[in-house]
Design an enzyme around this catalytic site. Structure first.
Site: not given
Length: 331
Positions: A54, A56-57, A105, A110, A219
Site C-alpha cells: 500500500g 502511505g509508507h 511484507k 499483500d 497503517h
C-alpha cells in the site's frame, strides 16, 4: 474539508507517482495501467527483485527502485495491497530470464495478492517469495494467527538481496539470503501521534498529552499498550531491549541498525535516537556496525519512530556496503 496537499483523495497515488517520475527521470519509469514503477533502464542478465504494498509508507517501495536494490515496485492505494494483476505485469516488465524474487511484507492482502501473482507467473517465470515478518509488537504464540507484521526490516532485505542480485547470484541463493536476513532481524516502534489519511479530518487513534502508543503498526494501528512518554534514552532502551533478545544478539556481537521515522519525526529527533542507540548498545557490549537514520517506512504523518536491528555477519556487512543508487538510498 481539505487538510492535505491533495486534489482528490482517490487520485493521491497516481499523482504522486507522476511527480516521482518527474523528480527522478534518470532512475525511475512509471507505468500507469496497470500501475507500477521500474528502473528507467531495465537491468539485464540478473535475478530481478520486485516488492510493493500500500501507499502511505513513502519512500517505501518506489523510491528504493534502482541499482543495488529493487527492479520494480508495485503500489496499492493508501494502506491497501496492489492487485495480483499489477504484480504480474511488473514482473513481466523487468524479468530477464534469471527469475524474480518477490519481497513481501506480512500482511493479509499483500500475502494473498503476491501469492496469487506467483502462481500465475509460475507457468511463465521462475519465482521465489521472501516474507518479511519483523514486527515484535504482533509476535504471538497463536499458530493460526497472521504472525508478525512486516515493517522496516524490509529495507535490509531489499538492500542486501539487491546487492547479491547485482553480483549475479542465483535466485535460490538470493531467496535463502533474504530469509536469513529476516530471521536475524526484528523491529519495534512507538508513536506520539497517529496518522490522518488523505480525505479524513482526524487521526486513526487519539492520545492524551503525555502519552505514547507502544508497538504501533505502519497503517495507523494502535499498539500493544499506551504508556507515559519518556526521555529519548529510556524510549530507545524500551524499544531495543526486546529486539536484542529476539535477534539473539549477545555481548561481542554487532548489528546493522535502521532508525526509522514514521512520517512526521524530525531529523533532530532521529539523530538523538541514533546517539542513544549507540550508547545503549555499547553498554550491552554490542557493536553498532552500520546505522542509517531517516524516514524510510512511514505511516503517512505519524509522529514516532521504529528501531530495526539485524544481527551482523561478514556476509551481511559486505552486501550492505555494496554500492546502491536509488532516489531514497545511495552510497
Amino acid at each position: 474539508m481539505i487538510g492535505h496537499v491533495v486534489n482528490r483523495p482517490e487520485d493521491v497515488v497516481r499523482e504522486a507517482l507522476e511527480g516521482l517520475q518527474i523528480l527522478h527521470p534518470e532512475m525511475l519509469s512509471y507505468q500507469r495501467d496497470p500501475s507500477f514503477v521500474t528502473r528507467a533502464v531495465v537491468a539485464r542478465d540478473k535475478v530481478v527483485l520486485v516488492s510493493g504494498g500500500g501507499a502511505g509508507h513513502e519512500p517505501l517501495h518506489a523510491e528504493f527502485v534502482g541499482s543495488g536494490m529493487l527492479d520494480a515496485a508495485v503500489p496499492g492505494s493508501v494502506f491497501a495491497s496492489p492487485t495480483a494483476f499489477q504484480i504480474r505485469a511488473a514482473v513481466n516488465a523487468v524479468e530477464t530470464g534469471r527469475g524474480a524474487l518477490l519481497i513481501v511484507k506480512n500482511y493479509t492482502g499483500d500475502k494473498l495478492n503476491f501469492s496469487i501473482a506467483a502462481e500465475l507467473l509460475g507457468t511463465e517465470r521462475q519465482v521465489e517469495i521472501v516474507m518479511v515478518d519483523d514486527d515484535l509488537a504482533t509476535a504471538t504464540a497463536d499458530e493460526g494467527g497472521p504472525g508478525r507484521r512486516g515493517t522496516a526490516a524490509v529495507i535490509a532485505v531489499e538492500k542486501i538481496c539487491g546487492a547479491a542480485a547485482e553480483r549475479h547470484w542465483a535466485l535460490s541463493e538470493i531467496a535463502d539470503l533474504g530469509r536469513r536476513v529476516v530471521a536475524a532481524s526484528a523491529t519495534l516502534g512507538a508513536a506520539f501521534r497517529s496518522c490522518t489519511p488523505p480525505g479524513q479530518d482526524r487521526p486513526s487513534f487519539e492520545l492524551a498529552p503525555g502519552e505514547m502508543e507502544f508497538g504501533i503498526g505502519i497503517h495507523g494501528e494502535r499498539g500493544r499498550e499506551t504508556r507515559p512518554t519518556v526521555p529519548a534514552a529510556e524510549l530507545v532502551a524500551q524499544l531495543s531491549e526486546p529486539i536484542l533478545d529476539a535477534v539473539g544478539a549477545e555481548r561481542g556481537d554487532g548489528v546493522i541498525a535502521i532508525v526509522n521515522g514514521l512520517g512526521a519525526t524530525h531529523g533532530l529527533e532521529l539523530s538523538i535516537a541514533t546517539a542513544e542507540l549507540k550508547s545503549f548498545l555499547a553498554d550491552a557490549g554490542i557493536g553498532l556496525d552500520r546505522v542509517i537514520a531517516g524516514s524510510f517506512v512511514t505511516a503517512l504523518d505519524m509522529h514516532g519512530l521504529s528501531i530495526t536491528l539485524l544481527r551482523s555477519t561478514e556476509e551481511f556487512l559486505d552486501l550492505w556496503d555494496a554500492t546502491v543508487r536509488t532516489p531514497a538510498l545511495a552510497w
